[in-house]
Scaffold this motif. Structure first.
Motif: not given
Length: 120
Positions: A8, A10, A12-20
């Motif tokens: 990877c 990129c 960018d950490i996709h915080k909403d996806i990680i949290k889910n």
């Protein structure tokens, strides 16, 4: 030469996806128990025993004969399978008969076999 797409690039950490995902993740103990359950399927002798029991119950001496092993060796493997609720047993006279504990075991084995055959 490194293949494209395996790392990877990129940041960018996709915080909403990680949290889910973290909220839905099973707890550590369940995952360890599940890993240990699947380890029981990693032994060819145990798989042969399970396969032999797919359609019928068998006594220890019959399983030993089918696999060409000693009753002692089969009993050891059956003890492990019984501890993980993969097989169940009952005594009839001097014989102990074994069968698969439930339909899930049959389904797990058939799914694994189908997966392996399709990927060849």
């Amino acid at each position: 030469m490194e293949k494209k797409g395996l790392i990877c690039e990129c940041q960018d950490i996709h915080k909403d996806i990680i949290k889910n995902i973290k909220e839905k993740m099973y707890n550590e103990k369940l995952l360890i128990d599940l890993a240990n359950f699947y380890k029981i399927f990693s032994d060819p002798t145990r798989l042969k025993i399970i396969y032999a029991l797919l359609n019928t119950e068998l006594c220890v001496c019959d399983i030993a004969e089918v696999l060409g092993m000693t009753q002692s060796a089969i009993s050891h493997q059956l003890r492990l399978l019984r501890n993980y609720k993969i097989v169940k047993s009952y005594k009839k006279g001097k014989s102990v008969f074994y069968s698969l504990d439930d339909e899930h075991i049959y389904e797990l084995l058939q799914t694994g076999i189908s997966h392996h055959i399709e990927k060849k």
